[in-house]
Motif scaffolding. Sequence first.
Motif, PDB file in Angstrom:
ATOM      1  N   ALA A  72       6.271  32.154  53.609  1.00 29.92           N
ATOM      2  CA  ALA A  72       4.234  32.466  52.667  1.00 29.92           C
ATOM      3  C   ALA A  72       3.704  31.915  53.817  1.00 29.92           C
ATOM      4  CB  ALA A  72       4.743  30.469  52.378  1.00 29.92           C
ATOM      5  N   GLY A  73       4.500  32.195  55.153  1.00 27.44           N
ATOM      6  CA  GLY A  73       3.268  32.090  56.525  1.00 27.44           C
ATOM      7  C   GLY A  73       2.667  30.669  57.064  1.00 27.44           C
ATOM      8  N   PRO A  74       3.087  30.429  58.083  1.00 26.98           N
ATOM      9  CA  PRO A  74       2.822  29.120  58.797  1.00 26.98           C
ATOM     10  C   PRO A  74       1.288  28.930  58.552  1.00 26.98           C
ATOM     11  CG  PRO A  74       3.201  30.554  60.673  1.00 26.98           C
ATOM     12  CD  PRO A  74       2.602  31.806  59.103  1.00 26.98           C
ATOM     13  N   SER A  75       1.048  27.773  57.941  1.00 24.02           N
ATOM     14  CA  SER A  75       0.008  27.191  57.287  1.00 24.02           C
ATOM     15  C   SER A  75      -1.423  26.123  57.626  1.00 24.02           C
ATOM     16  CB  SER A  75       0.971  25.384  56.167  1.00 24.02           C
ATOM     17  OG  SER A  75       1.495  24.358  57.141  1.00 24.02           O
ATOM     18  N   ARG A  76      -2.197  25.513  57.995  1.00 20.06           N
ATOM     19  CA  ARG A  76      -2.241  24.641  59.024  1.00 20.06           C
ATOM     20  C   ARG A  76      -2.548  23.148  59.086  1.00 20.06           C
ATOM     21  NH1 ARG A  76      -8.421  26.118  57.455  1.00 20.06           N
ATOM     22  NH2 ARG A  76      -7.939  25.950  55.607  1.00 20.06           N
ATOM     23  N   ARG A  77      -1.077  22.573  58.001  1.00 27.14           N
ATOM     24  CA  ARG A  77      -0.085  21.422  57.627  1.00 27.14           C
ATOM     25  C   ARG A  77       0.510  21.417  58.910  1.00 27.14           C
ATOM     26  NH1 ARG A  77      -0.750  19.594  52.108  1.00 27.14           N
ATOM     27  NH2 ARG A  77      -0.765  17.135  52.867  1.00 27.14           N
ATOM     28  N   ARG A  78       0.781  19.940  59.432  1.00 28.98           N
ATOM     29  CA  ARG A  78       2.114  20.098  60.514  1.00 28.98           C
ATOM     30  C   ARG A  78       3.292  18.598  58.982  1.00 28.98           C
ATOM     31  NH1 ARG A  78       4.021  23.765  63.159  1.00 28.98           N
ATOM     32  NH2 ARG A  78       5.007  22.738  65.301  1.00 28.98           N
ATOM     33  N   ILE A  79       4.533  18.717  59.357  1.00 33.53           N
ATOM     34  CA  ILE A  79       4.344  16.971  59.321  1.00 33.53           C
ATOM     35  C   ILE A  79       5.979  16.399  60.051  1.00 33.53           C
ATOM     36  CG2 ILE A  79       6.253  18.250  57.902  1.00 33.53           C
ATOM     37  CD1 ILE A  79       6.480  16.116  55.840  1.00 33.53           C
ATOM     38  N   GLN A  80       5.677  15.566  60.995  1.00 36.21           N
ATOM     39  CA  GLN A  80       6.775  15.141  61.277  1.00 36.21           C
ATOM     40  C   GLN A  80       8.330  14.821  61.174  1.00 36.21           C
ATOM     41  OE1 GLN A  80       5.611  13.900  65.067  1.00 36.21           O
ATOM     42  NE2 GLN A  80       7.966  12.709  65.524  1.00 36.21           N
ATOM     43  N   ARG A  81       9.271  15.366  61.802  1.00 38.58           N
ATOM     44  CA  ARG A  81      10.413  15.244  61.748  1.00 38.58           C
ATOM     45  C   ARG A  81      10.938  15.091  62.485  1.00 38.58           C
ATOM     46  NH1 ARG A  81      14.082  18.255  58.709  1.00 38.58           N
ATOM     47  NH2 ARG A  81      15.460  18.691  59.687  1.00 38.58           N
ATOM     48  N   PHE A  82      11.675  14.610  63.505  1.00 43.62           N
ATOM     49  CA  PHE A  82      12.105  14.224  64.773  1.00 43.62           C
ATOM     50  C   PHE A  82      10.870  12.912  65.653  1.00 43.62           C
ATOM     51  CE2 PHE A  82      14.717  17.436  63.547  1.00 43.62           C
ATOM     52  CZ  PHE A  82      15.844  16.745  62.681  1.00 43.62           C
TER      53      PHE A  82
ATOM     54  N   GLU B 136      12.316  31.413  62.650  1.00 42.21           N
ATOM     55  CA  GLU B 136      10.504  31.240  63.420  1.00 42.21           C
ATOM     56  C   GLU B 136      10.116  29.663  62.710  1.00 42.21           C
ATOM     57  OE1 GLU B 136       5.720  32.907  61.839  1.00 42.21           O
ATOM     58  OE2 GLU B 136       7.277  33.516  60.746  1.00 42.21           O
ATOM     59  N   GLY B 137       9.344  28.707  63.870  1.00 35.51           N
ATOM     60  CA  GLY B 137       9.148  27.368  63.149  1.00 35.51           C
ATOM     61  C   GLY B 137      10.594  26.151  63.817  1.00 35.51           C
ATOM     62  N   ALA B 138      11.789  26.955  64.545  1.00 34.07           N
ATOM     63  CA  ALA B 138      12.820  26.095  64.232  1.00 34.07           C
ATOM     64  C   ALA B 138      12.508  25.080  64.987  1.00 34.07           C
ATOM     65  CB  ALA B 138      14.073  26.540  64.109  1.00 34.07           C
ATOM     66  N   PHE B 139      11.966  26.030  66.392  1.00 32.58           N
ATOM     67  CA  PHE B 139      11.920  25.229  67.508  1.00 32.58           C
ATOM     68  C   PHE B 139      11.437  24.081  67.442  1.00 32.58           C
ATOM     69  CE2 PHE B 139      10.461  24.078  71.769  1.00 32.58           C
ATOM     70  CZ  PHE B 139      11.625  24.294  72.760  1.00 32.58           C
ATOM     71  N   ASP B 140      10.358  24.012  67.152  1.00 32.40           N
ATOM     72  CA  ASP B 140       9.381  22.678  67.272  1.00 32.40           C
ATOM     73  C   ASP B 140      10.257  22.001  66.567  1.00 32.40           C
ATOM     74  OD1 ASP B 140       7.246  25.043  67.913  1.00 32.40           O
ATOM     75  OD2 ASP B 140       6.185  25.293  65.326  1.00 32.40           O
TER      76      ASP B 140
ATOM     77  N   GLN C  20       7.149  17.968  65.758  1.00 30.98           N
ATOM     78  CA  GLN C  20       6.769  18.089  64.364  1.00 30.98           C
ATOM     79  C   GLN C  20       6.173  19.634  63.777  1.00 30.98           C
ATOM     80  OE1 GLN C  20       2.831  17.169  64.934  1.00 30.98           O
ATOM     81  NE2 GLN C  20       2.479  15.340  63.944  1.00 30.98           N
ATOM     82  N   VAL C  21       6.303  20.196  62.546  1.00 29.67           N
ATOM     83  CA  VAL C  21       7.284  21.233  62.094  1.00 29.67           C
ATOM     84  C   VAL C  21       5.567  22.106  60.856  1.00 29.67           C
ATOM     85  CG1 VAL C  21       9.719  20.760  62.415  1.00 29.67           C
ATOM     86  CG2 VAL C  21       8.316  20.889  59.764  1.00 29.67           C
ATOM     87  N   ASP C  22       6.243  22.978  60.782  1.00 29.67           N
ATOM     88  CA  ASP C  22       4.745  23.323  59.478  1.00 29.67           C
ATOM     89  C   ASP C  22       5.430  23.290  58.522  1.00 29.67           C
ATOM     90  OD1 ASP C  22       2.591  25.676  59.448  1.00 29.67           O
ATOM     91  OD2 ASP C  22       4.255  26.164  57.870  1.00 29.67           O
ATOM     92  N   VAL C  23       4.719  22.695  57.621  1.00 22.94           N
ATOM     93  CA  VAL C  23       5.241  22.061  56.137  1.00 22.94           C
ATOM     94  C   VAL C  23       5.483  23.302  55.878  1.00 22.94           C
ATOM     95  CG1 VAL C  23       4.119  21.443  54.107  1.00 22.94           C
ATOM     96  CG2 VAL C  23       3.047  19.973  55.896  1.00 22.94           C
TER      97      VAL C  23
END
Length: 342
Positions: A116-126, A295-299, A305-308
């Motif tokens: 879906a492509g990166p969003s502008r929302r992040r969420i705390q994962r660790f 894509e986005g896994a290293f975040d 925080q990771v992309d929603v």
Amino acid sequence: MNLGRVVRLLSLTLALFLLMPAVASFAQTPVPPGPNTLTGPDVSNDQLLLQQLQGNLHGRVSIPDQKSAMLIQPEGQDWRALRDGTLKTVSAVVLLGMIAALVVFYVVRGKIRIDAGPSRRRIQRFNGMERFAHWITAASFLVLAVTGLNLVFGRWLLIPLLGPEAFATMTVYGKLAHNFLSFPFVLGIVLMLLIWVRHNIPNGSDIAWIKAAGGLFSKGKHPPAKKFNAGQKLIFWMVVAGGGVVAASGYVLLFPFAVTDIAGMQLAHLVHAILSVLLIAGIISHIYIGSIGMEGAFDAMGSGQVDVNWAREHHSLWLEEELRKGKAAGKPPTVGRQLPAE
């Protein structure tokens, strides 16, 4: 000196000169095996000696440590042959095979993108403690892996490049690092076990993830998963259980004869080596997915925080739980699928 003495001396010298070839030939003639009144059964080579011993050969010592009286352990020949032959070959095949498989996978599949492509929302994962446990384990393991592989392959690979003196110096310091960094590695394992064990208990969603191979081979088809999917759970238990056994066997070697005899140490060495190679191969795949592979896994372990959209595609069940708690930050995305109302 009179003439007669000179003649006798020359005659004796000539006789010795003529007898020398016969003496040399006699010295080089092998003596067939057989009983000897002075030395017992004759032994013509090391292998025959080991066969004649039929067990360990012990001497006598005056110090309390009777283990030092062992002179020859025939089983050690088999252990050394296995370590320097089969074990080294299989280890090279496993490690190079894993690297080759990942290269082929990257060429065929490419980088796994966020559909879906990166969003502008992040969420705390660790959180910070979780990332600390991960990185202390990862950093110490990388040094342990490199220094351990140097002990196995360094003499063959690095001496031609660095020379014996530089290789010896590097190996001495590498061995010290290998010994002492085992302690933060164990600390990291314990922390990860305490923090994440409840998230890594197998459940029904893991079966669906395994059937779909995690969506790694098909675009847009990501099976649902909670905080950790089946692949991550496998890595978790491999590090915690496998790493624990590797550490335990390593301490048996680090403190020789403290808990076992020479046969037990040889077994500990083989267990340590085999599990270490399997662990390194598994971590290579983990590093690939967590860096250039997805894509986005290293975040997740970088900023925490990771992309929603990334979370929705790879950990949808976990995301739903977090969204119900109101933990997503930022504005809703303008492209792709809309988020459920919070």
